[in-house]
Design an enzyme around this catalytic site. Sequence first.
Site, PDB file in Angstrom:
ATOM      1  N   GLY A  57       0.888  -1.183   0.076  1.00 52.92           N
ATOM      2  CA  GLY A  57       0.000   0.015  -0.011  1.00 52.92           C
ATOM      3  C   GLY A  57       1.070   1.346  -0.084  1.00 52.92           C
ATOM      4  O   GLY A  57       2.089   1.239   0.293  1.00 52.92           O
ATOM      5  N   GLN A  62       3.228   9.614   1.059  1.00 55.62           N
ATOM      6  CA  GLN A  62       4.573   8.810   1.187  1.00 55.62           C
ATOM      7  C   GLN A  62       5.504   9.162  -0.101  1.00 55.62           C
ATOM      8  O   GLN A  62       6.876   8.652   0.075  1.00 55.62           O
ATOM      9  CB  GLN A  62       4.415   7.383   1.251  1.00 55.62           C
ATOM     10  CG  GLN A  62       3.673   7.163   2.530  1.00 55.62           C
ATOM     11  CD  GLN A  62       3.642   5.519   2.580  1.00 55.62           C
ATOM     12  OE1 GLN A  62       2.429   4.975   2.189  1.00 55.62           O
ATOM     13  NE2 GLN A  62       4.381   4.826   3.035  1.00 55.62           N
ATOM     14  N   CYS A 110       6.172  -0.292   7.317  1.00 56.05           N
ATOM     15  CA  CYS A 110       5.917   1.046   6.740  1.00 56.05           C
ATOM     16  C   CYS A 110       7.282   1.185   5.880  1.00 56.05           C
ATOM     17  O   CYS A 110       8.246   1.203   6.288  1.00 56.05           O
ATOM     18  CB  CYS A 110       5.484   2.268   7.560  1.00 56.05           C
ATOM     19  SG  CYS A 110       5.267   3.530   6.595  1.00 56.05           S
ATOM     20  N   LEU A 111       6.744   1.519   4.547  1.00 53.47           N
ATOM     21  CA  LEU A 111       7.936   2.080   3.625  1.00 53.47           C
ATOM     22  C   LEU A 111       8.542   3.152   3.999  1.00 53.47           C
ATOM     23  O   LEU A 111       9.876   3.375   3.931  1.00 53.47           O
ATOM     24  CB  LEU A 111       7.421   1.980   2.101  1.00 53.47           C
ATOM     25  CG  LEU A 111       6.850   0.911   1.650  1.00 53.47           C
ATOM     26  CD1 LEU A 111       6.200   1.205   0.226  1.00 53.47           C
ATOM     27  CD2 LEU A 111       7.746  -0.169   1.317  1.00 53.47           C
ATOM     28  N   HIS A 152      -4.150   1.634   7.675  1.00 53.98           N
ATOM     29  CA  HIS A 152      -2.486   2.181   7.670  1.00 53.98           C
ATOM     30  C   HIS A 152      -2.671   3.504   6.761  1.00 53.98           C
ATOM     31  O   HIS A 152      -1.866   4.434   6.992  1.00 53.98           O
ATOM     32  CB  HIS A 152      -1.560   1.138   7.495  1.00 53.98           C
ATOM     33  CG  HIS A 152      -0.231   1.383   7.308  1.00 53.98           C
ATOM     34  ND1 HIS A 152       0.647   1.025   8.213  1.00 53.98           N
ATOM     35  CD2 HIS A 152       0.414   2.267   6.396  1.00 53.98           C
ATOM     36  CE1 HIS A 152       1.964   1.654   7.856  1.00 53.98           C
ATOM     37  NE2 HIS A 152       1.755   2.129   6.798  1.00 53.98           N
ATOM     38  N   GLU A 153      -3.001   3.146   5.357  1.00 51.47           N
ATOM     39  CA  GLU A 153      -3.027   4.334   4.330  1.00 51.47           C
ATOM     40  C   GLU A 153      -3.969   5.509   4.882  1.00 51.47           C
ATOM     41  O   GLU A 153      -3.432   6.519   4.704  1.00 51.47           O
ATOM     42  CB  GLU A 153      -3.216   3.683   2.883  1.00 51.47           C
ATOM     43  CG  GLU A 153      -2.607   2.454   2.768  1.00 51.47           C
ATOM     44  CD  GLU A 153      -0.997   2.688   2.676  1.00 51.47           C
ATOM     45  OE1 GLU A 153      -0.418   3.792   2.626  1.00 51.47           O
ATOM     46  OE2 GLU A 153      -0.165   1.576   3.068  1.00 51.47           O
ATOM     47  N   HIS A 156      -1.973   7.261   7.087  1.00 53.28           N
ATOM     48  CA  HIS A 156      -0.981   8.186   6.358  1.00 53.28           C
ATOM     49  C   HIS A 156      -1.631   9.482   6.079  1.00 53.28           C
ATOM     50  O   HIS A 156      -1.025  10.773   6.370  1.00 53.28           O
ATOM     51  CB  HIS A 156      -0.273   7.671   5.363  1.00 53.28           C
ATOM     52  CG  HIS A 156       0.954   6.676   5.635  1.00 53.28           C
ATOM     53  ND1 HIS A 156       2.185   7.351   6.111  1.00 53.28           N
ATOM     54  CD2 HIS A 156       1.261   5.306   5.421  1.00 53.28           C
ATOM     55  CE1 HIS A 156       3.014   6.413   6.340  1.00 53.28           C
ATOM     56  NE2 HIS A 156       2.445   5.293   6.025  1.00 53.28           N
TER      57      HIS A 156
END
Length: 187
Positions: A57, A62, A110-111, A152-153, A156
Amino acid sequence: MPMRLFGRYDGVARPIVTYGSDPVLHRPCAPVTEFDDGLRRLLLDMFASMAAADGVGLAANQIGVDARIFVIDCPDAEGQDVVGYVVNPQLTLPGPVGDEPAEEVTEEGCLSVPGPYADLPRAFRARVDGVDLAGDPVSIEATGMAARCLQHEVDHLDGTVYVDLLEQEQRERLLAEAAGPGGSLPA
């Protein structure tokens, strides 16, 4: 659920913003108001960036873009891939269906915090409602890991990174691990 209108690799992979390196990651994103070719290009780049980083995702902030849009390519509790995107998503947690658990505690990463994972409770089932590239209504409802990804997204897009939900000591340890030897990510 949005239809897959294009290949994930049609865009250009952009660098992933890491925790503390850009204020866009730590504030709520602006609603999308322009539904044009620029938005389509952003979406293609987001899919390409997610795939290049081996993610499941990705939120627009990000990759440094202040816009309420995310992409997902993540398996649900049944192992079925949930692939799509939502512009201006609104998250709801509809609660369990049948004998599903209300929440589950599993590892999350997380990226934008490369490397470490931490156990975090999340609702087992989640739903996002928003619009597609044409401004038409879309929804994604998912379970398991895909539900975790939806939550999660949207976090963000609201300016929250998963480590922000952890106790300070654990957050600092994970950020130090993500920074690697001699480096540091702001806590």
